[in-house]
Design an enzyme around this catalytic site. Structure first.
Site, PDB file in Angstrom:
ATOM      1  N   PHE A   9       0.769  -1.317   0.108  1.00 49.14           N
ATOM      2  CA  PHE A   9       0.029   0.015  -0.011  1.00 49.14           C
ATOM      3  C   PHE A   9       0.663   1.271   0.003  1.00 49.14           C
ATOM      4  O   PHE A   9       2.083   1.270   0.828  1.00 49.14           O
ATOM      5  CB  PHE A   9      -0.886   0.116   1.290  1.00 49.14           C
ATOM      6  CG  PHE A   9      -2.021  -0.979   1.131  1.00 49.14           C
ATOM      7  CD1 PHE A   9      -3.330  -0.691   0.998  1.00 49.14           C
ATOM      8  CD2 PHE A   9      -1.490  -2.155   1.968  1.00 49.14           C
ATOM      9  CE1 PHE A   9      -4.223  -1.800   1.234  1.00 49.14           C
ATOM     10  CE2 PHE A   9      -2.423  -3.346   2.015  1.00 49.14           C
ATOM     11  CZ  PHE A   9      -3.997  -3.082   1.633  1.00 49.14           C
ATOM     12  N   ASP A  10       0.355   2.210  -0.765  1.00 51.00           N
ATOM     13  CA  ASP A  10       0.930   3.536  -0.566  1.00 51.00           C
ATOM     14  C   ASP A  10       0.127   4.165   0.632  1.00 51.00           C
ATOM     15  O   ASP A  10      -0.719   3.662   1.184  1.00 51.00           O
ATOM     16  CB  ASP A  10       0.543   4.309  -1.670  1.00 51.00           C
ATOM     17  CG  ASP A  10       0.931   5.964  -1.522  1.00 51.00           C
ATOM     18  OD1 ASP A  10       1.965   6.446  -1.032  1.00 51.00           O
ATOM     19  OD2 ASP A  10       0.041   6.864  -1.819  1.00 51.00           O
ATOM     20  N   PHE A  11       0.624   5.376   1.448  1.00 56.27           N
ATOM     21  CA  PHE A  11      -0.009   5.833   2.438  1.00 56.27           C
ATOM     22  C   PHE A  11      -0.922   6.982   2.180  1.00 56.27           C
ATOM     23  O   PHE A  11      -2.154   6.958   2.166  1.00 56.27           O
ATOM     24  CB  PHE A  11       1.069   6.218   3.724  1.00 56.27           C
ATOM     25  CG  PHE A  11       0.574   6.761   4.756  1.00 56.27           C
ATOM     26  CD1 PHE A  11       0.138   6.066   5.954  1.00 56.27           C
ATOM     27  CD2 PHE A  11       0.560   8.219   5.085  1.00 56.27           C
ATOM     28  CE1 PHE A  11      -0.480   6.361   7.231  1.00 56.27           C
ATOM     29  CE2 PHE A  11       0.182   8.466   6.179  1.00 56.27           C
ATOM     30  CZ  PHE A  11      -0.545   7.806   7.076  1.00 56.27           C
TER      31      PHE A  11
END
Length: 231
Positions: A9-11
């Site tokens: 995941f990106d944040f």
């Protein structure tokens, strides 16, 4: 068909809605240094890019340490009060761990504020690995951040997918030979489709966190919007 066992995941803009705090930090910096506000569209194009690169481009005549401190001082004072978790994300992470997936976070945000956000919403425990700019000198769209995450997790590119909201995320995944998922709640790529993104198109687009399970499902298939939904 290769079974996926790793979800990255990106944040910012993917798990956590940090759009307001980022935009307000930029406007604070522009007001301080140039006595004006920037065009919001120009700012959203930079989402996902390491801060020092964007800062150097926006303020080439200002010492980079000075402009970064102006930006970060606003975030330090306002970050936790201006961020929210995207709906359904906590439930998604909990279910992924329940089903035995390995999970990693690959972000251009510094470790300190990343952890602040994760801890505010009690989701840090759901990540087996966290990769931030402190872990490498090569950043998205370079593949290294994802490759570091995969190494930490003991995973292979072909068994992973990466969720993100910017072209930096999609290109990073592509360069790492990892399949990519664009979240449609992206501000940076609002309204984008696989057709409009052309060569930068993700492998999949989802409209809600739970749709990820349609991608991971061994049955696969296509949804009623014509999006590819098989791996």
């Amino acid at each position: 068909m290769i079974k996926k066992d790793t979800i990255l995941f990106d944040f910012d803009g993917t798990i956590m809605d940090t759009n307001n705090v980022i935009l307000m930090s930029w406007q604070h910096t522009f007001r301080t240094l140039e006595n004006r506000e920037a065009d919001e569209g120009e700012l959203t194009k930079t989402f996902g890019e390491p801060l020092d690169i964007t800062i150097r481009r926006f303020f080439p005549d200002v010492p980079v340490e000075e402009s970064i401190e102006i930006y970060r001082s606003y975030q330090r004072e306002n970050f936790t009060g201006l961020i929210t978790l995207f709906p359904g994300m906590s439930e998604l992470l909990k279910e992924l761990k329940k089903q035995g997936y390995k999970t990693g976070l690959v972000t251009s945000r510094l470790y300190h504020t990343t952890v602040q956000g994760l801890e505010k919403y009690g989701i840090k425990e759901y990540f087996d690995a966290i990769v931030t700019p402190e872990d490498t000198d090569r950043h998205k769209p370079d593949p290294e951040p994802i490759l570091i995450a995969l190494q930490k997790l003991g995973s292979e590119p072909e068994t992973a997918v990466m969720l993100g909201d910017t072209l930096f995320d999609l290109k990073c995944a592509k360069n790492a030979h990892v399949e990519s998922v664009l979240v449609s709640w992206s501000l940076a790529l609002r309204g984008a489709t696989r057709e409009t993104l052309g060569d930068d198109a993700p492998d999949y687009i989802i409209d809600s966190p739970e749709e990820l399970f349609e991608i991971l499902s061994p049955q696969g298939g296509h949804d009623d919007k014509g999006k590819q939904m098989d791996i």
